[in-house]
Design a protein around this motif. Structure first.
Motif, mmCIF file in Angstrom:
data_model
loop_
_atom_site.group_PDB
_atom_site.id
_atom_site.type_symbol
_atom_site.label_atom_id
_atom_site.label_comp_id
_atom_site.label_asym_id
_atom_site.label_seq_id
_atom_site.Cartn_x
_atom_site.Cartn_y
_atom_site.Cartn_z
ATOM 1 N N PHE A 16 4.484 -71.445 10.938
ATOM 2 C CA PHE A 16 3.589 -71.287 12.083
ATOM 3 C C PHE A 16 3.226 -70.061 12.594
ATOM 4 O O PHE A 16 1.897 -69.789 12.863
ATOM 5 C CB PHE A 16 4.248 -72.206 13.116
ATOM 6 N N THR A 17 3.907 -69.230 12.707
ATOM 7 C CA THR A 17 3.591 -67.855 13.367
ATOM 8 C C THR A 17 3.084 -66.896 12.083
ATOM 9 O O THR A 17 1.934 -66.264 12.414
ATOM 10 C CB THR A 17 4.844 -67.106 13.879
ATOM 11 N N ARG A 18 3.451 -66.925 10.861
ATOM 12 C CA ARG A 18 3.030 -66.068 9.953
ATOM 13 C C ARG A 18 1.470 -66.025 9.582
ATOM 14 O O ARG A 18 0.819 -65.329 9.584
ATOM 15 C CB ARG A 18 3.660 -66.250 8.453
ATOM 16 N N PRO A 19 1.100 -67.439 9.548
ATOM 17 C CA PRO A 19 -0.383 -67.680 9.170
ATOM 18 C C PRO A 19 -1.471 -67.368 10.401
ATOM 19 O O PRO A 19 -2.408 -66.905 9.985
ATOM 20 C CB PRO A 19 -0.768 -69.101 8.883
ATOM 21 N N ILE A 20 -0.634 -67.455 11.567
ATOM 22 C CA ILE A 20 -1.476 -66.948 12.847
ATOM 23 C C ILE A 20 -1.721 -65.310 12.925
ATOM 24 O O ILE A 20 -2.723 -64.501 12.989
ATOM 25 C CB ILE A 20 -0.858 -67.339 14.109
ATOM 26 N N ILE A 21 -0.729 -64.544 12.274
ATOM 27 C CA ILE A 21 -0.478 -62.988 12.070
ATOM 28 C C ILE A 21 -1.510 -62.856 11.077
ATOM 29 O O ILE A 21 -2.425 -61.926 11.183
ATOM 30 C CB ILE A 21 0.936 -62.581 11.934
ATOM 31 N N ARG A 22 -1.521 -63.544 10.264
ATOM 32 C CA ARG A 22 -2.254 -63.118 8.806
ATOM 33 C C ARG A 22 -3.867 -63.423 9.226
ATOM 34 O O ARG A 22 -4.587 -62.573 8.760
ATOM 35 C CB ARG A 22 -2.013 -63.709 7.626
ATOM 36 N N THR A 23 -3.914 -64.391 10.123
ATOM 37 C CA THR A 23 -5.260 -64.597 10.289
ATOM 38 C C THR A 23 -6.047 -63.800 11.264
ATOM 39 O O THR A 23 -7.197 -63.269 11.180
ATOM 40 C CB THR A 23 -5.437 -66.222 11.247
ATOM 41 N N TYR A 24 -5.233 -63.170 12.112
ATOM 42 C CA TYR A 24 -5.383 -62.096 13.254
ATOM 43 C C TYR A 24 -5.915 -60.901 12.356
ATOM 44 O O TYR A 24 -6.775 -60.034 12.690
ATOM 45 C CB TYR A 24 -4.484 -61.872 14.084
ATOM 46 N N LEU A 25 -5.263 -60.695 11.198
ATOM 47 C CA LEU A 25 -5.617 -59.550 10.324
ATOM 48 C C LEU A 25 -6.803 -59.726 9.478
ATOM 49 O O LEU A 25 -7.089 -58.976 8.694
ATOM 50 C CB LEU A 25 -4.304 -59.277 9.307
ATOM 51 N N GLN A 26 -7.338 -61.176 9.556
ATOM 52 C CA GLN A 26 -8.494 -61.405 8.816
ATOM 53 C C GLN A 26 -8.044 -61.863 7.438
ATOM 54 O O GLN A 26 -9.181 -61.742 6.589
ATOM 55 C CB GLN A 26 -9.753 -60.462 9.226
ATOM 56 N N SER A 27 -7.060 -61.908 7.116
ATOM 57 C CA SER A 27 -6.793 -62.249 5.704
ATOM 58 C C SER A 27 -7.551 -63.524 5.209
ATOM 59 O O SER A 27 -7.587 -64.528 6.205
ATOM 60 C CB SER A 27 -5.192 -62.405 5.366
ATOM 61 N N ASN A 28 -7.880 -63.845 3.912
ATOM 62 C CA ASN A 28 -8.336 -64.909 3.482
ATOM 63 C C ASN A 28 -7.228 -65.825 2.972
ATOM 64 O O ASN A 28 -7.654 -66.754 2.475
ATOM 65 C CB ASN A 28 -9.437 -64.680 2.232
ATOM 66 N N HIS A 29 -6.178 -65.215 2.914
ATOM 67 C CA HIS A 29 -5.151 -66.066 2.185
ATOM 68 C C HIS A 29 -3.796 -65.751 3.103
ATOM 69 O O HIS A 29 -2.989 -65.215 2.899
ATOM 70 C CB HIS A 29 -4.653 -65.513 0.951
ATOM 71 N N PRO A 30 -3.966 -66.439 4.451
ATOM 72 C CA PRO A 30 -3.191 -66.183 5.499
ATOM 73 C C PRO A 30 -1.820 -67.000 5.293
ATOM 74 O O PRO A 30 -0.763 -66.841 5.876
ATOM 75 C CB PRO A 30 -3.765 -66.703 6.842
ATOM 76 N N PHE A 31 -1.474 -67.845 4.341
ATOM 77 C CA PHE A 31 -0.648 -68.843 4.111
ATOM 78 C C PHE A 31 0.226 -68.345 3.151
ATOM 79 O O PHE A 31 -0.094 -67.227 2.048
ATOM 80 C CB PHE A 31 -0.901 -70.179 3.954
ATOM 81 N N GLN A 61 10.667 -60.223 10.339
ATOM 82 C CA GLN A 61 9.562 -61.244 9.768
ATOM 83 C C GLN A 61 8.182 -60.753 10.189
ATOM 84 O O GLN A 61 7.405 -61.080 9.551
ATOM 85 C CB GLN A 61 9.939 -62.758 10.453
ATOM 86 N N ILE A 62 8.406 -60.278 11.418
ATOM 87 C CA ILE A 62 6.838 -59.942 11.969
ATOM 88 C C ILE A 62 6.245 -58.542 11.203
ATOM 89 O O ILE A 62 5.155 -58.802 10.933
ATOM 90 C CB ILE A 62 6.969 -59.420 13.356
ATOM 91 N N GLU A 63 7.086 -57.841 10.848
ATOM 92 C CA GLU A 63 6.828 -56.701 10.091
ATOM 93 C C GLU A 63 6.212 -57.037 8.798
ATOM 94 O O GLU A 63 5.358 -56.604 8.108
ATOM 95 C CB GLU A 63 7.813 -55.732 9.795
ATOM 96 N N ARG A 64 7.189 -57.802 8.053
ATOM 97 C CA ARG A 64 6.747 -58.334 6.658
ATOM 98 C C ARG A 64 5.221 -59.104 6.746
ATOM 99 O O ARG A 64 4.932 -59.020 5.961
ATOM 100 C CB ARG A 64 7.930 -59.636 6.294
ATOM 101 N N ALA A 65 5.411 -59.718 7.818
ATOM 102 C CA ALA A 65 3.983 -60.319 8.103
ATOM 103 C C ALA A 65 2.606 -59.713 8.330
ATOM 104 O O ALA A 65 1.447 -60.198 8.169
ATOM 105 C CB ALA A 65 4.241 -61.862 9.297
ATOM 106 N N GLY A 66 2.913 -58.512 8.687
ATOM 107 C CA GLY A 66 1.967 -57.704 9.162
ATOM 108 C C GLY A 66 1.595 -57.268 10.694
ATOM 109 O O GLY A 66 0.700 -56.812 10.978
ATOM 110 N N GLY A 67 2.790 -57.776 11.484
ATOM 111 C CA GLY A 67 2.409 -57.471 12.838
ATOM 112 C C GLY A 67 2.910 -56.297 13.194
ATOM 113 O O GLY A 67 4.324 -55.812 12.552
ATOM 114 N N VAL A 68 3.112 -56.038 14.737
ATOM 115 C CA VAL A 68 4.014 -54.994 15.262
ATOM 116 C C VAL A 68 4.845 -55.548 16.110
ATOM 117 O O VAL A 68 4.492 -56.070 17.212
ATOM 118 C CB VAL A 68 3.148 -53.774 15.932
ATOM 119 N N PRO A 69 6.082 -55.742 15.882
ATOM 120 C CA PRO A 69 7.094 -56.374 16.787
ATOM 121 C C PRO A 69 7.500 -55.526 18.109
ATOM 122 O O PRO A 69 7.418 -54.376 18.065
ATOM 123 C CB PRO A 69 8.479 -56.385 15.887
ATOM 124 N N VAL A 70 7.628 -56.048 18.992
ATOM 125 C CA VAL A 70 8.016 -55.503 20.378
ATOM 126 C C VAL A 70 8.865 -56.339 20.979
ATOM 127 O O VAL A 70 8.966 -57.465 21.154
ATOM 128 C CB VAL A 70 6.670 -55.705 21.440
#
Lengths: 435, 435
Positions: free
Chosen positions: B326-341, B226-235
């Motif tokens: 809840f987490t996905r839009p936070i990751i996408r906002t970190y990535l500065q997406s204008n469409h984080p949802f 889910q993290i990878e799909r959202a654009g984050g780096v999972p640890v």
């Protein structure tokens, strides 16, 4: 010499290409790296789920027969002889009129055949006989049936059951299943290597300074992204040389190194277009070299010794559409996907197309929402710069060719570019029916 | 001790989480690796497009004034003095009554101000005066306007124009633009590191043999996907220890290493749940610990020194839904997406839900097509095995809480899990309006 080419219908072109589709071999990746791969084997349950009789609630494991006399106003009392946390196992057999505190998910102890929820009992603490002999009891006023509040071993999934089919796209939910059944190494289909050769003496590399009359090669990087999005491994093979023999050798060489080969440019009937001559010399079987579609009508596909060579147009939007319609399903079929085609949706057209076109059109577009309706809005129509419009596009709006005129608000088919779900060939060709 | 928690509405929970959203820093990746990243700067045209006056056709570059006397039946004759391939530059200034053969995309030579298409001229070859003085002429019967059939420098894009905004998802079309404008290294937003700690003494690692009473940890790998799909780096940070102090140190330590921290399990009010006590000791600001939704009502989110800690449920489907909402839009906002949802669609419900529920429901579902209609079909309702159903799900069907009953065929909202397009917070919360 201007060759006359006979254009064929898009669906016929897809059929011809797909008749050369092959399935890729199996390999293994670590579960951590499996997202976005395609399963190389059916995913099979290596154990029952649950693997043991389990409590679905926080409560007390008991023997149903001990509650036969319990009813409202007539409580019975059971002695609490222990506690089972999730992951714990209670070693002893539970005897008559005894109970064991049990957490959600924990294994039912031997002897017990029912669970009563925490909120349905009263806890009593007794100090009996001697000071150090402290005992806890629960009191309940209802009779339990055998197996009440017990999730039985194998109730969800039986050992040996096929849970996910070979060729399924590995999403986070599939990863959860892989972990559940111990797939530390995941069998996946090997991603096909897809080579890219760009042609055109006007092309500069991305890091070159502009020169008069020249442009930087953008199709190679666009295709690189399209290949990755489709699930392949892109291999940049550089640009065509200026000499026919060198170009021929380049293509022959590339065909030995990759599973699928793409060229961009050089497929029209202009003076400098080598691809037709190269295909000729390779004794390739040309499946078609003209399709009743715009853009991308000059897309050429040929088969050489079982490998497909896609001669895509040098025009960026033609190249883009040619790839998505013909190359993408070949990559996804290699990956053994059951839904190798792009998903379609019926949505409202956001702009009129009043000039009929004999060819099927695939207009770059963008999904937008208006008053709860999804609208397919064409992008880049006001500007001829097709590269800019490709950046914005998340759909291709399909306008079938013929005499028809398309009015704003009409229902049209949108092909979804950024969706992983996919569709079957039949669904892609004939609309969102029989998915 | 059973704590009483006050559930809040999903949208209120999203608002609280989003008030802690932060934007990530910029970094660079090679253009070959840029697919799926988010642009770290506006993408700006480093030159006009086209960079020079260009021919859109195969034909001949000429001077419009030389054609003043041409008309049907009254041809004029121009001498062909050279040829310009794509990428070539014609060095000399073209004089009166001369023409230059020009290929599609090539630069218009000095002196010329119009192009006549190949099919609109007649080619004449003359042998004049001496044997070796062989000249070629074209003959045309129409008058051309100044700039006819010329794509002017800067007509598509002006140097300095912003073509793609910072925060845009890099798709293959954006890659084509990056290449066009020489971005060998691409400014992107650094992907956030998202840590995963799983809790529960019943959990085994994926490569462990099954043991009585235990299950393999599946949530960690699901979240990894889910993290990878959202654009984050999972640890993956492993499992919680059994001791409270060790757990506390583990969380405190993890918070120093990652940008966002997820835990799974341990958030309900059972006997073995450490998370609330850890948050307490960390002096974390708990944004909420109960949401009016099913599954995932016990999702807890807290902020510690500007970092968000998501306490997701140990139940797989609750964990899954809590992350996506809840987490996905936070990751996408970190990535500065204008469409984080996630994008929503209104589609027909494929099954009835006749028992009202006071909480909003997010039912795992699958898109299917029937007679041209898209249907939202719930998955895994017949089987309690939620992990299996997560593998099939490509949508979440949203059923707002309250007294309402949902009949088959009703229009409902589907949240698209496998779509990269995204939506704004407003559009996500209030439906597909004002996209």
């Amino acid at each position: 010499m201007v060759e006359i080419r006979t254009p064929i219908h898009v669906n016929e072109a897809i059929r011809r290409v797909m008749s050369y589709a092959i399935a890729g071999p199996k390999t293994y990746v670590a579960i951590e790296d499996s997202l976005g791969h395609y399963l190389g084997e059916d995913l099979i349950a290596d154990h029952d789920v649950p693997a043991f009789d389990r409590s679905p609630y926080d409560g007390f494991a008991i023997r149903a027969e001990d509650t036969l006399d319990a009813s409202k106003g007539y409580p019975i009392k059971l002695e609490v002889i222990g506690e089972i946390g999730a992951g714990d196992v209670f070693e002893d057999e539970v005897q008559a009129n005894k109970a064991v505190r049990i957490m959600t998910g924990a294994q039912i102890p031997n002897g017990c055949d029912a669970v009563i929820m925490l909120e349905h009992v009263e806890l009593l603490e007794h100090v009996e006989l001697l000071e150090h002999d402290r005992k806890t009891f629960i009191q309940l006023e209802r009779r339990l049936r055998t197996n009440e509040n017990i999730t039985r071993k194998g109730e969800d999934t039986r050992q040996g059951e096929i849970l996910v089919k070979k060729g399924t796209y590995i999403n986070p939910g599939v990863m959860a299943l892989l972990a559940t059944f111990g797939y530390k190494q995941v069998p996946v289909i090997q991603k096909p290597k897809v080579g890219i050769i760009s042609t055109g003496s006007e092309l500069l590399t991305v890091d070159a300074a502009l020169e008069p009359g020249k442009i930087r090669d953008s199709n190679s990087y666009m295709l690189l992204g399209q290949i990755e999005r489709a699930g392949g491994v892109p291999v940049l093979l550089g640009q065509f040389k200026d000499d026919f023999t060198l170009c021929y050798n380049q293509v022959a060489d590339a065909l030995g190194k990759v599973d699928i080969l793409l060229t961009t440019g050089g497929v029209s009937v202009g003076d400098y277009d080598y691809i037709p001559a190269i295909l000729d010399k390779l004794k390739a079987r040309v499946l078609f070299n003209k399709v009743r579609m715009r853009p991308g009508s000059v897309t050429t596909v040929a088969a050489v010794e079982g490998k497909l060579l896609f001669g895509l147009s040098g025009n960026p939007s033609s190249c883009y559409v040619g790839f998505e319609l013909f190359t993408r399903p070949i990559i996804r079929t290699y990956l053994q996907s059951n839904h190798p085609f792009m998903r379609r949706e019926i949505i409202q057209l956001g702009s009129a197309f009043t000039r009929p076109n004999p060819f099927d059109r695939f207009v770059r577009g963008k999904l937008q929402y208006e008053k709860g309706q999804t609208i397919a809005v064409p992008v880049g129509l006001d500007k001829p710069n097709i590269v800019t419009s490709l950046a914005e596009a998340d759909i291709l709006i399909m306008l079938p060719g013929g005499g028809e005129v398309y009015e704003k608000g009409m229902e049209v088919t949108a092909i979804l570019l950024e969706d992983q779900t996919g569709a079957t060939m039949d669904s892609f060709m004939h609309g969102p029916v029989n998915y």
